[in-house]
Write a protein that holds these residues in place. Structure first.
Motif, PDB file in Angstrom:
ATOM      1  N   GLU A   1      10.860  -6.072  11.224  1.00 47.85           N
ATOM      2  CA  GLU A   1      10.688  -4.733  10.668  1.00 47.85           C
ATOM      3  C   GLU A   1      11.986  -4.208  10.062  1.00 47.85           C
ATOM      4  O   GLU A   1      11.988  -3.583   9.007  1.00 47.85           O
ATOM      5  CB  GLU A   1      10.202  -3.751  11.747  1.00 47.85           C
ATOM      6  CG  GLU A   1       8.841  -4.054  12.311  1.00 47.85           C
ATOM      7  CD  GLU A   1       8.866  -5.131  13.388  1.00 47.85           C
ATOM      8  OE1 GLU A   1       9.948  -5.396  13.957  1.00 47.85           O
ATOM      9  OE2 GLU A   1       7.810  -5.722  13.649  1.00 47.85           O
TER      10      GLU A   1
ATOM     11  N   SER B   1      12.658  -3.363   6.108  1.00 51.65           N
ATOM     12  CA  SER B   1      13.124  -2.021   5.740  1.00 51.65           C
ATOM     13  C   SER B   1      14.408  -2.087   4.920  1.00 51.65           C
ATOM     14  O   SER B   1      14.542  -1.404   3.902  1.00 51.65           O
ATOM     15  CB  SER B   1      13.375  -1.188   6.993  1.00 51.65           C
ATOM     16  OG  SER B   1      12.190  -1.030   7.730  1.00 51.65           O
TER      17      SER B   1
ATOM     18  N   ILE C   1      14.839  -0.853   0.990  1.00 55.34           N
ATOM     19  CA  ILE C   1      15.844   0.136   0.601  1.00 55.34           C
ATOM     20  C   ILE C   1      16.776  -0.455  -0.451  1.00 55.34           C
ATOM     21  O   ILE C   1      17.188   0.232  -1.395  1.00 55.34           O
ATOM     22  CB  ILE C   1      16.613   0.636   1.845  1.00 55.34           C
ATOM     23  CG1 ILE C   1      15.662   1.406   2.763  1.00 55.34           C
ATOM     24  CG2 ILE C   1      17.778   1.516   1.451  1.00 55.34           C
ATOM     25  CD1 ILE C   1      16.237   1.735   4.116  1.00 55.34           C
TER      26      ILE C   1
ATOM     27  N   SER D   1      20.985   0.632   3.803  1.00 54.54           N
ATOM     28  CA  SER D   1      20.495  -0.735   3.968  1.00 54.54           C
ATOM     29  C   SER D   1      21.464  -1.578   4.790  1.00 54.54           C
ATOM     30  O   SER D   1      21.048  -2.343   5.675  1.00 54.54           O
ATOM     31  CB  SER D   1      20.283  -1.370   2.596  1.00 54.54           C
ATOM     32  OG  SER D   1      19.863  -2.700   2.712  1.00 54.54           O
TER      33      SER D   1
ATOM     34  N   VAL E   1      21.221  -0.460   8.463  1.00 53.12           N
ATOM     35  CA  VAL E   1      19.998  -0.953   9.107  1.00 53.12           C
ATOM     36  C   VAL E   1      20.158  -2.429   9.470  1.00 53.12           C
ATOM     37  O   VAL E   1      19.813  -2.857  10.577  1.00 53.12           O
ATOM     38  CB  VAL E   1      18.764  -0.740   8.189  1.00 53.12           C
ATOM     39  CG1 VAL E   1      17.561  -1.515   8.678  1.00 53.12           C
ATOM     40  CG2 VAL E   1      18.434   0.737   8.097  1.00 53.12           C
TER      41      VAL E   1
END
Length: 152
Positions: free
Chosen positions: A33, A37, A41, A85, A88
């Protein structure tokens, strides 16, 4: 990210270097996940860069110089998307390293992390610079703006 483990001198732990018999194979991955994501991004960031580039190229025409403000916003948003990004992805790798299955002693950031941080800095500075360029010039004399106004 480049990860160092306690078995860095023993390549038998990777099936690529051995036949796989009598070897202890381990596989550690980040959460899917987070990777999806971060990729989404990053794609949004690329779209913002493209939009900003189109606005800058169109603003070379003197009649379209008002496009510098949207270009500045697009480039700044792109830099912020890159920063999000990278964060994350960094949190995903940190969570993987801190899990019970891993035995990492230390890790350090690779050159790609430095490139992403440099892209963030360049895009944000470029966006702010374009915004400053697109602002109207300040009059030298405060009465200049009043004198230039058409008579009523």
């Amino acid at each position: 990210y480049i990860l160092k483990d306690t078995y860095k001198h023993n390549c038998t732990y990777f099936k690529h270097f051995t036949s796989g018999e009598n070897a202890e194979i381990f596989q550690v991955t980040t959460q899917k996940e987070f990777s999806i994501s971060a990729a989404a991004i990053a794609i949004i960031s690329i779209a913002f860069v493209l939009l900003g580039t189109v606005c800058v190229l169109l603003s070379f025409n003197k009649r379209l110089d008002y496009l510098l403000k949207p270009a500045a916003m697009f480039l700044t948003f792109s830099g912020l998307c890159i920063a999000i990004s990278v964060e994350v992805t960094r949190q995903s790798v940190k969570r993987m390293i801190d899990s019970e299955e891993t035995i990492w002693i230390q890790y350090y950031y690779a050159w790609s992390f430095a490139c992403a941080c440099a892209a963030f800095v360049i895009l944000v500075i470029g966006g702010i610079t374009l915004l400053l360029i697109s602002l109207p010039s300040m009059p030298q004399n405060p009465w200049e703006s009043c004198m230039d106004a058409p008579p009523e």
